[in-house]
Enzyme design. Structure first.
Site, mmCIF file in Angstrom:
data_model
loop_
_atom_site.group_PDB
_atom_site.id
_atom_site.type_symbol
_atom_site.label_atom_id
_atom_site.label_comp_id
_atom_site.label_asym_id
_atom_site.label_seq_id
_atom_site.Cartn_x
_atom_site.Cartn_y
_atom_site.Cartn_z
ATOM 1 N N ASP A 496 0.837 -1.196 0.000
ATOM 2 C CA ASP A 496 0.000 0.000 0.000
ATOM 3 C C ASP A 496 0.878 1.254 0.000
ATOM 4 O OD1 ASP A 496 -2.393 1.389 -0.013
ATOM 5 O OD2 ASP A 496 -2.679 1.265 2.158
ATOM 6 N N GLU A 499 2.600 5.089 -4.223
ATOM 7 C CA GLU A 499 2.621 6.004 -5.377
ATOM 8 C C GLU A 499 3.944 6.790 -5.550
ATOM 9 O OE1 GLU A 499 -0.837 4.340 -4.542
ATOM 10 O OE2 GLU A 499 0.077 5.696 -3.100
ATOM 11 N N ASP A 664 -9.213 2.971 -2.726
ATOM 12 C CA ASP A 664 -10.143 3.454 -1.699
ATOM 13 C C ASP A 664 -11.427 3.980 -2.322
ATOM 14 O OD1 ASP A 664 -8.152 2.781 0.021
ATOM 15 O OD2 ASP A 664 -7.537 4.826 0.475
#
Length: 991
Positions: A496, A499, A664
């Protein structure tokens, strides 16, 4: 104001009475941690310069109006392409960077379905080479070893210098122009590249992800490709970057004129379609502008490295793209196709154990339990909280679930906590070992780059430096996983925040580590004063009192939050090119980045990798390369086994290492619908192991939405329910209606597991897709160009979910019926009749029912369901023989041990059916000892007088025929296959 715990108790499913027939269970409540005594990163630490995207800036200069373009010189044709030099056709414009005076052009006919067009600076020096040329070590170039001659290629490339250099790609067969820069100028600067191609009216483009949007992109959209921790914001740049699109064009057979889906009103016309693909191998921040008759491609660096795939089918492109450019998808372990349950808010092993027990109590299959960041000690990777998730208790819990053939997957974040140097108790060995290995990204001066994420001030692994210059990040990462695996017996990893996300601009932790651990610059969901007040649509119809209370609380919060705020005149920060230098923190061209400034909520563009490369040039690859590193790590943890990884940020090629979940989303109907175009897009990108947070991540689900969503996701490859701390619990056993719906859909999914596993084997073998758009399988039906509310699982199973709140029916089309395709209802095995091509049919879909159809012409192997995939794999086999209108069908089955990276034994079984027989022919050495229990033949138009197995007449008690349904059912075959259903070839015939 309603307190958090009271708020949760009011809304907890099974207590509020949302369902009317709820199962009463204690909801899981997140632990509320007091952070008032901890230093909080100031909110303005994550605010950068006020940037106005150029596409919205009235002062922005249009480079097409002021730049001169280039002139081609010294053009040389070769048998496999052409080369040329390009020189500026006039004075430099230097509009968003420094113009490059001289370029080189190389056109290569690389394969019989692919061409490559490269344009890059002619004079490259060592210092700036990686500004332009993407290293193959990071993103390999498509294989060009099998070059073909231009004369034999189905595509041709032409060029012109009138009025400046342009190139055109044409399909020879139809003379249709696929891509042309004619009528525009090429702009090539050190921080800005632009090229434009015209497109036909009402074009059909797909891909260019990752984006929350309908599957067909439309002609009024700006796609920004810049990895960002955003959440599933519609049309914004979010987690991943895939600069490839498919372009489908429809022709009439008679006239050869273009007829597009938007104009295809005559459903009886005969059409043909041609699809081509375009891939730009470039990792810089990009913007693709789709306008009514053109596509404009802009990038903040790199080169033009374009690949054109001829197709002419979508399937041909996806296969070629994966084989040649990005790699074939990773083969998944069999167990990963089971059901996964997660929640941010499972506060300890006891809660996890209760969840596992509740699935068993309500007899809902559960394959894998996941933990979000709750398990971590201070949100640090590779360390468990010693009180709530101790290693000792964890070992007992994991031993229990592993004994049940269940699995465990924890989250691992992408930033590493930097301990407080003045607090010996804050020691963090993983960090120390990383420093010793030179594993972390640096500031330009060589000091550690220190941002802020969940645990506080953090550093970031340097994957680019590891790949290009041999720094130690990948080896260090693998070592940390090996160490951790000896304490916690995980089965896969969830990556997670990749980015990569940082909660502050720049190296905000430099000089501040004595404050660690620090709190993020915002309240976390579930903390006091931060209610989660997102409700399903029409929630107040059945919960008026609770909704009113919540609305009052929200109003009070809003009033408090806005007190004292005054409006000011907006001033935007703009930069201009600096001769001889790049402004990498604030480039002159401002892309439409959701966070604005490129350094907001991310590493700063000037963050420096070992060897001197900067984040500006490689930002979009962090999520890609952490998956590579994790894959390498798990190969060492699980020697000989296929790694199971689900990652958030992806790039072209990530599918060869990992799967992806949709990020999300919210507990809203629109996100359930958007999950289908998301999944279809990731089929294009070569990442078939895709799923979303079923029932929604943020906000509060309810029984209707969760029922529909649990059934829809049962037909996605990755099937997981996951939601956020502070939201109500949404495990499927919390509502009776969801239990019923879930079991019904899971029963179908588990029956189809061998079929799904075979689809993954085929994807891994040749790049075929698992989830498919209707238009791909039925390319001659223009009215399917927009179809993204239905989808196919492989070529044989069509799913038509109800996606509308309160609805009890759904409209669906039945493709191919005009050409004789027969569809059968899964539930009653009867053929759909009376349907016209392109006609929308209203289908009954009461709550708890998801319409599923089987396509004639397929043989589908099935296996009896169980509570886990391992138990299901030990059950008897069945066959669904779904005949086409001519009485024929075919299918395939793949068998192996379900886990080995390189299986010692494999078997492929080919099935073929004719009007009067069914044959199975196994090839391979994997032995499956489960017998064939039954076979069902759909669409058999006559009653057999007798049935023979390998020439021996079967007793009449073993079969029956329904004339009403044209259905032949055979059962009780177990004893006939005592050595296993696929131990040898066999033939079943009927007369």
């Amino acid at each position: 104001m309603v307190s958090l715990l009271l708020y949760m108790a009011i809304l907890a499913p099974g207590i509020s009475g949302n369902d009317g027939q709820s199962t009463v269970l204690k909801p899981t409540s997140p632990t509320i941690h007091n952070h008032e005594s901890v230093f909080t990163v100031p909110p303005d630490a994550d605010i950068g310069m006020n940037i106005l995207p150029n596409i919205n800036d009235p002062e922005a200069v249009d480079p097409q109006k002021v730049c001169p373009g280039y002139i081609a010189l010294g053009v040389k044709s070769t048998t496999t392409g052409l080369t040329a030099n390009l020189a500026l056709a006039g004075p430099a414009c230097n509009v968003y960077g420094n113009d490059i005076d001289y370029l080189t052009l190389v056109v290569g006919f690389q394969a019989d379905d692919r061409i490559n067009i490269q344009i890059q600076p002619r004079y490259l020096g060592r210092e700036n080479e990686t500004w332009f040329v993407l290293p193959e070590a990071l993103v390999p170039r498509p294989d060009d070893s099998s070059r073909v001659t231009e004369s034999s290629h189905p595509l041709e490339v032409s060029w012109s210098n009138e009025p400046s250099f342009s190139f055109t790609v044409t399909r020879k067969e139809t003379k249709n122009v696929l891509f042309t820069t004619k009528g525009s100028v090429l702009v090539y600067e050190d921080q800005f590249i632009e090229f434009v191609s015209s497109l036909p009216d009402n074009y059909n483009l797909y891909g260019l992800g990752e984006v929350m949007h309908g599957f067909r992109l439309g002609n009024n959209l700006t796609r920004t490709l810049y990895a960002a921790d955003v959440g599933d914001v519609i049309d914004a740049n979010i987690y991943g970057n895939h600069p490839i699109y498919l372009d489908t064009r429809y022709f009439t057979n008679e006239k050869g004129g273009l007829v597009y889906a938007a104009n295809a009103t005559d459903k009886t016309a005969k059409y043909v379609s041609y699809t081509h693909g375009v891939f730009l191998r470039n990792v810089h921040a990009q913007e693709i502008i789709l306008q009514p008759s053109s596509i404009t491609w802009r990038t903040l660096g790199g080169s033009i490295d374009l690949y054109f795939y001829n197709g002419p089918s979508a399937e041909g492109i996806t296969k070629s793209y994966q084989r040649s450019a990005v790699g074939l998808p990773a083969m998944q372990q069999y167990w990963t196709l089971g059901f996964h349950q997660c929640r941010w808010g499972y506060e300890n092993w006891t809660v996890l154990n209760d969840v596992v027990d509740n699935f068993a109590k309500f007899e809902i299959p559960l394959e894998t339990i996941w933990t979000d960041i709750d398990y971590m000690k201070g949100y640090r990777d590779f360390e468990n909280d010693p009180e709530r998730f101790s290693y000792e208790e964890g070992a007992r819990f994991l031993s229990k679930i592993h004994g049940n053939n269940q699995h465990y997957v924890p989250i691992v974040d992408s930033a590493i906590y930097a301990p407080n140097p003045e607090d010996a108790a804050d020691a963090y060995p993983s960090f120390d070992r990383g420093v010793e290995a030179n594993a972390f990204v640096m500031n330009p001066d060589g000091s550690p780059y220190i941002g802020a994420v969940w645990p506080g001030y953090t550093v970031f692994p340097d994957w680019v430096g590891a790949v290009l210059n041999g720094s130690g990040a990948i080896d260090w990462w693998a070592d940390e996983f090996i160490r951790w695996s000896k304490k916690i017996a995980f089965d896969g990893i969830w990556i997670d925040m990749s980015e990569v996300a940082s909660f502050c601009v720049g190296s905000c932790g430099s000089g501040n580590l004595t404050l660690n651990p620090v709190h993020p610059p915002f309240q976390l969901p579930g903390e006091p004063g931060n209610l989660v007040l997102i409700y399903p649509e029409n929630f107040n119809k059945t919960n008026a009192t609770e909704a009113a209370s919540a609305a009052s609380a929200l109003a009070a919060q809003t009033q408090t939050a806005t007190t004292g705020v005054t409006s000011t005149t907006t001033a935007y920060y703009r930069t201009t090119p600096t001769p001889g230098a790049r402004n990498i923190n604030w480039p002159p061209y401002a892309i439409n980045n959701y966070h604005g400034d490129l350094g907001v909520h991310a590493l700063s563009p000037n963050a420096t990798h070992h060897g001197g490369a900067v984040e500006y040039d490689f930002h979009n690859l962090f999520g890609h390369q952490i998956l590579n590193a994790t894959y390498q790590a798990l190969l060492k943890v699980f020697s000989g086994k296929r790694p199971f990884i689900i990652g958030r940020s992806t790039f072209a090629g990530s599918g060869k290492w990992a799967g992806h979940w949709g990020g999300d989303n919210e507990s809203l109907w629109v996100f359930m619908f958007l999950s289908i175009p998301q999944a279809l897009s990731f089929s294009i990108f070569g990442i078939p192991m895709f799923g979303v947070d079923t029932c929604g991540f943020g906000g509060n689900s309810n029984y209707e939405l969760c029922s529909r969503w649990m059934q829809l996701s049962a037909f996605f490859p990755f099937y997981r329910n996951h939601n956020s701390i502070g939201s109500i619990s949404q495990e499927p056993y919390l509502w009776d209606s969801v239990i019923t719906a879930t079991k019904k859909a899971m029963h179908i999914r588990f029956l189809l597991l061998p079929y799904m596993y075979t689809l993954f084997a085929l994807a891994n073998k040749d790049g075929s897709t698992v989830m498919r758009a209707l238009s791909w399988e039925f390319p001659n039906e223009p009215w399917l160009a927009n179809a993204d509310r239905q989808f196919l699982l492989g070529g044989a199973v069509m799913v038509t979910p109800c996606l509308v709140q309160g609805a009890s029916t759904v409209d669906g089309v039945f493709p191919g019926v005009g050409n004789g395709t027969v569809w059968y209802d899964w539930y009653n095995s009867t053929a759909v009749t009376g349907v016209q091509p392109g006609q929308n049919i209203t289908i009954d879909a009461p709550l708890g029912h998801i319409p599923v159809y089987l396509r004639g012409g397929n043989v589908i192997p099935v296996q009896e369901p169980a509570m886990t995939t391992a138990d299901s794999r030990n059950n008897p086999w069945g066959l669904l023989v779904v005949l086409d209108k001519g009485g024929a069908a075919a299918g395939i089955l793949y068998l192996d041990d379900g886990e080995s990276l390189t299986p010692n034994a494999t078997t492929w079984v080919n099935f073929s059916a004719t009007i009067g027989s069914l044959t199975a022919r196994p090839h391979g050495n994997y032995m499956d000892k489960n017998p064939l229990a039954y076979a069902t033949v759909l669409g058999l138009s006559h009653a057999p007088s007798k049935i023979l197995l390998n020439g021996e007449v079967l007793d009449a008690s073993l079969w029956k025929y329904s004339k009403e349904k044209n259905l032949l059912s055979l059962g009780g075959l177990n004893t006939r296959f005592s050595k296993g259903a696929w131990s040898s070839s066999w033939n079943l015939s009927w007369e």
